[in-house]
Enzyme design. Structure first.
Site, PDB file in Angstrom:
ATOM      1  N   LYS A 167       0.788  -1.241   0.000  1.00 31.49           N
ATOM      2  CA  LYS A 167       0.000   0.000   0.000  1.00 31.49           C
ATOM      3  C   LYS A 167       0.823   1.295   0.000  1.00 31.49           C
ATOM      4  O   LYS A 167       0.503   2.234   0.728  1.00 31.49           O
ATOM      5  CB  LYS A 167      -0.933   0.029   1.215  1.00 31.49           C
ATOM      6  CG  LYS A 167      -1.979  -1.051   1.214  1.00 31.49           C
ATOM      7  CD  LYS A 167      -2.807  -1.036   2.465  1.00 31.49           C
ATOM      8  CE  LYS A 167      -2.043  -1.493   3.675  1.00 31.49           C
ATOM      9  NZ  LYS A 167      -2.866  -1.805   4.827  1.00 31.49           N
ATOM     10  N   ASP A 203      -5.274  -5.274  10.868  1.00 31.64           N
ATOM     11  CA  ASP A 203      -6.565  -4.567  10.922  1.00 31.64           C
ATOM     12  C   ASP A 203      -7.769  -5.493  10.737  1.00 31.64           C
ATOM     13  O   ASP A 203      -8.845  -5.258  11.296  1.00 31.64           O
ATOM     14  CB  ASP A 203      -6.618  -3.389   9.926  1.00 31.64           C
ATOM     15  CG  ASP A 203      -6.212  -3.766   8.516  1.00 31.64           C
ATOM     16  OD1 ASP A 203      -5.792  -4.916   8.296  1.00 31.64           O
ATOM     17  OD2 ASP A 203      -6.312  -2.903   7.618  1.00 31.64           O
TER      18      ASP A 203
HETATM   19  C1  BGC Z   1      -2.023  -5.715   3.921  1.00 32.88           C
HETATM   20  C2  BGC Z   1      -2.879  -6.396   4.964  1.00 32.88           C
HETATM   21  C3  BGC Z   1      -4.011  -5.476   5.401  1.00 32.88           C
HETATM   22  C4  BGC Z   1      -4.767  -4.980   4.192  1.00 32.88           C
HETATM   23  C5  BGC Z   1      -5.899  -4.040   4.560  1.00 32.88           C
HETATM   24  C6  BGC Z   1      -2.875  -5.169   2.801  1.00 32.88           C
HETATM   25  O1  BGC Z   1      -2.080  -4.446   1.910  1.00 32.88           O
HETATM   26  O2  BGC Z   1      -1.074  -6.617   3.408  1.00 32.88           O
HETATM   27  O3  BGC Z   1      -2.097  -6.784   6.075  1.00 32.88           O
HETATM   28  O4  BGC Z   1      -4.856  -6.169   6.262  1.00 32.88           O
HETATM   29  O5  BGC Z   1      -3.886  -4.314   3.312  1.00 32.88           O
HETATM   30  O6  BGC Z   1      -5.457  -2.905   5.213  1.00 32.88           O
END
Ligand code: BGC
Length: 482
Positions: A167, A203
């Site tokens: 992200k 989360d």
């Molecule tokens: C992460 C997860 C997270 C999800 C939602 C993903 O990019 O790898 O760990 O739960 O985003 O935030």
């Protein structure tokens, strides 16, 4: 959901459909996708197969959902979406409520998201200190729940090694390291306050746990926001990487990585390939890049550019703004697809982008947004159906009744995302009755909840020991004798 097909010009419709059709997934295709994910869940859980598994299936060391007797004051940190937050949370047993006492948002500048890990954790420690100071909490040592929403290999509830950033984060020196250690080191470097025990939480887990206080049959947590992911309660006997056969453990699936071994190539479009190649982590989180808020706007933008270049939109003329990567925000999709004001909103967005549009153009743009968001909702639905079916089969139940705690801007803000997702789950998991609970502030409150449940379990096992302590001692001695 067919706002403008009737008014579209014949030629425009035919060719636009050729592009949009690639985003349409039939029931059979969705079933296939769900079946592939089912196999990948098993690979991820396996003792020997998990190393290479694209869906990581990470044990979370959360062994129980709330039973409603949890209580106490906690600090919570929440890192992983668009902002970093510090919270003071109170879990109230009597009313079965989790109260957010206070919270504070600290921005994480983009440079910091891609700077050094030390800078990031110093910033986190400083934000936490400011918060403690302004709420007169700096002399207390409250237990802390840390919602860290990235894939982590957890060794225990307070030892969590970052596998990789996702992200848009890419801080150096953090991958492969224990995040709790990095946080504690940053606090030690300051030397002006301390924290109590730490519980690390994804989360999805926070979302499941915060909904679980209200509805104790909540056994799945799902996020569709900047990123996407889900967790669920798995039978311990299937979690081959953790010792013990009894009971259950929450597994963080990290389903965003589904397809990283090429298994989704048949449904990836050329636009998905470009989004992946242009991202800071090419080749990873394939499923996430077809679904989540960080990427949906960009897929729409690329498609609009292509349609314009093919002469099917805006009289063949693009604009500087439309040609700017990431300029088309995912929130525009929600605005454009709004039932009542959608057309008006579309026209506002297009004007803001400096495009010369007519009514037919705005209808086509709505269809483009619909194609991309529908695909996202249906893929999520297929994945959720896989989890629900798995839980049902695990428990050998004819019908499963369960609750999913959900959070994330895409799910919450898009006008018909949740409807489409549910319809897909009904189609692919017909023997599961699923209630959806939208979590309010799950990642903050949930982190406190995980800490509270861990404390409750510790308290219960202490009570158990105290009640028959002698027997335990004897058993220990016997073991030592052998
Ligand atoms: C992460 C997860 C997270 C999800 C939602 C993903 O990019 O790898 O760990 O739960 O985003 O935030």
């Amino acid at each position: 959901r067919d706002p403008g097909r009737a008014v579209m010009r014949y030629a425009q419709r035919g060719t636009a459909d050729q592009y949009l059709g690639r985003f349409h997934l039939t029931r059979e295709k969705l079933q296939e996708v769900s079946e592939r994910l089912r196999k990948d869940l098993i690979r991820g859980l396996g003792k020997h197969s998990h190393h290479k598994a694209p869906v990581k299936m990470l044990p979370t060391f959360v062994r129980a959902t709330p039973d409603g007797t949890e209580k106490g004051d906690f600090l919570a940190l929440d890192l992983g979406g668009t902002n970093f937050r510090v919270l003071h949370v109170r879990v109230m047993e009597e009313q079965q409520r989790v109260l957010k006492m206070d919270s504070q948002i600290c921005a994480i500048p983009k440079e910091m998201m891609q700077g050094t890990g030390e800078q990031l954790f110093d910033h986190i420690a400083a934000c936490l200190y400011d918060f403690l100071l302004s709420h007169n909490l700096e002399r207390e040592t409250l237990p802390l729940g840390f919602t860290f929403s990235f894939p982590c290999e957890q060794k225990e509830i307070d030892k969590s090694i970052l596998i990789r950033w996702t992200k848009g984060f890419n801080c150096s020196g953090v991958e492969g390291e224990d995040v709790v250690k990095l946080l504690k080191e940053a606090i030690r470097r300051r030397g002006d306050y301390d924290i109590g025990s730490v519980a690390m939480v994804n989360d999805t887990v926070g979302t499941m746990m915060s909904c679980g206080f209200r509805d104790q049959s909540c056994e799945i947590g799902m996020i569709i926001g900047t990123g996407t992911n889900a967790c669920y309660m798995e039978e311990m006997k299937n979690v081959k990487r953790v010792e013990g056969e009894a009971g259950r453990m929450c597994i963080n699936t990290e389903w965003g990585g589904f397809g990283d071994d090429g298994s989704l190539r048949d449904i990836q479009t050329e636009f998905d390939v470009v989004v992946d190649e242009m991202s800071i982590n090419p080749g990873v989180h394939t499923f996430e890049k077809m679904i989540s808020g960080m990427y949906l706007g960009e897929i729409v933008r690329l498609l609009l550019v292509r349609l314009t270049e093919d002469g099917l939109l805006f009289g063949g003329r693009t604009s500087k703004a439309l040609l700017t990567p990431e300029a088309f925000e995912t929130k525009f999709i929600s605005e454009i697809e709004e039932q009542d004001n959608g057309l008006e909103n579309t026209q506002k967005v297009l004007s803001k982008f400096g495009l010369k549009w007519d009514t037919v153009d705005s209808c086509v743009v709505r269809l483009v947004c619909d194609a991309i968001s529908s695909r996202s909702a249906r893929l999520c639905g297929a994945a959720l159906a896989t989890l629900a079916n798995r839980i049902r089969v695990n428990r050998r139940q004819e019908r499963l009744k369960t609750t999913v705690g959900v959070d994330g801007t895409v799910y919450k803000k898009h006008p018909n995302f949740s409807e489409e997702l549910r319809a897909t789950v009904r189609l692919l998991a017909p023997k599961c009755d699923i209630t959806f609970l939208v979590s309010e502030d799950g990642s903050g409150k949930g982190a406190a909840m995980v800490t509270a449940v861990a404390q409750r379990l510790a308290r219960q096992s202490r009570l158990l020991e105290e009640s028959d302590g002698e027997t335990d001692d004897e058993e220990e001695e016997e073991e030592e004798d052998q």
